[in-house]
Design a protein around this motif. Sequence first.
Motif, PDB file in Angstrom:
ATOM      1  N   LEU A   1       6.954  -7.240  -2.257  1.00 19.08           N
ATOM      2  CA  LEU A   1       7.901  -6.970  -1.187  1.00 19.08           C
ATOM      3  C   LEU A   1       7.987  -8.140  -0.215  1.00 19.08           C
ATOM      4  CD1 LEU A   1       9.859  -4.771  -0.319  1.00 19.08           C
ATOM      5  CD2 LEU A   1       8.121  -3.863   1.198  1.00 19.08           C
TER       6      LEU A   1
ATOM      7  N   TYR B   1       5.814 -10.366   0.406  1.00 16.74           N
ATOM      8  CA  TYR B   1       4.588 -10.739   1.096  1.00 16.74           C
ATOM      9  C   TYR B   1       4.341 -12.217   0.898  1.00 16.74           C
ATOM     10  CZ  TYR B   1       2.570  -6.331   2.527  1.00 16.74           C
ATOM     11  OH  TYR B   1       2.315  -5.157   3.163  1.00 16.74           O
TER      12      TYR B   1
ATOM     13  N   HIS C   1      -2.864  -5.130   5.253  1.00 10.27           N
ATOM     14  CA  HIS C   1      -1.467  -4.683   5.183  1.00 10.27           C
ATOM     15  C   HIS C   1      -1.300  -3.175   5.011  1.00 10.27           C
ATOM     16  CE1 HIS C   1      -0.128  -8.768   5.460  1.00 10.27           C
ATOM     17  NE2 HIS C   1      -0.906  -9.111   4.448  1.00 10.27           N
TER      18      HIS C   1
ATOM     19  N   ASN D   1       1.320  -0.830   3.009  1.00 13.59           N
ATOM     20  CA  ASN D   1       2.197  -1.741   2.275  1.00 13.59           C
ATOM     21  C   ASN D   1       1.429  -2.745   1.438  1.00 13.59           C
ATOM     22  OD1 ASN D   1       4.637  -0.729   3.550  1.00 13.59           O
ATOM     23  ND2 ASN D   1       3.869  -1.703   5.398  1.00 13.59           N
TER      24      ASN D   1
ATOM     25  N   GLY E   1      -0.970  -0.955  -3.607  1.00 10.98           N
ATOM     26  CA  GLY E   1      -0.982   0.364  -2.984  1.00 10.98           C
ATOM     27  C   GLY E   1      -2.302   1.103  -3.028  1.00 10.98           C
TER      28      GLY E   1
ATOM     29  N   TYR F   1       2.924 -10.560   7.203  1.00  5.29           N
ATOM     30  CA  TYR F   1       3.930  -9.946   6.348  1.00  5.29           C
ATOM     31  C   TYR F   1       5.238 -10.634   6.734  1.00  5.29           C
ATOM     32  CZ  TYR F   1       6.661  -6.099   4.197  1.00  5.29           C
ATOM     33  OH  TYR F   1       7.517  -5.346   3.432  1.00  5.29           O
TER      34      TYR F   1
END
Length: 201
Positions: free
Chosen positions: A26, A28, A86, A89, A93, A151
């Motif tokens: 995503l 990162y 994080h 997120n 996961g 992030y």
Amino acid sequence: CGLFSFSDMNQDVLDILAQRHAGGGLFYLPKAASAIGVYSPEVDTEAVSATFVITTSAPDRSEDVIEPAGLDLSNYKKNPVVYYDHGPNAPGGHNPFTKPIGKSKDKQGKLHVKVKAGGVEATCFFSERSWEAMQIFELVDEEILNAASVYCLPIMAKLRTGENGRRGLHITEWEMPEWSIVGVGDNPEAVVHVAKIATEF
């Protein structure tokens, strides 16, 4: 993602972003510690806080460069959360620490994020009511955890090629929904604040 200036990003850049999104990252772009020198945490036990260099302009292991001066803090100011690794997120996961452990705002409401030419410095004021936050604070105080990771959501970026020929991104404008204290990450210079680093910014 409305943050991206697609008209200013060529297809190669968009392909890299799409690959990272598909890989669960995503977008990162972690910036964290490596074994360069000896670092001592700047920990304030009275304020229950710790100050980190959360990113620099050095190329990371993904061959990305993030320009510190391009950070847009307008949204982060509204919700200046700090996570461990994080939080919910996290790539993969599987992070059990899903709640924030603190914020970059002191009890007087002042935001503690400094954007400098060579990097971004931020302070985490840990939650004193969270067992998980206190556990992370103790690990920082013991100098077991000494790295930070941002992030990064790119707003404007262009393609770059690292010394090894790998493609990466040169991100000139970006947003930071959160930053985290981590064990390992990508950038060899994003470590707990020390006086030497502060004077080099």
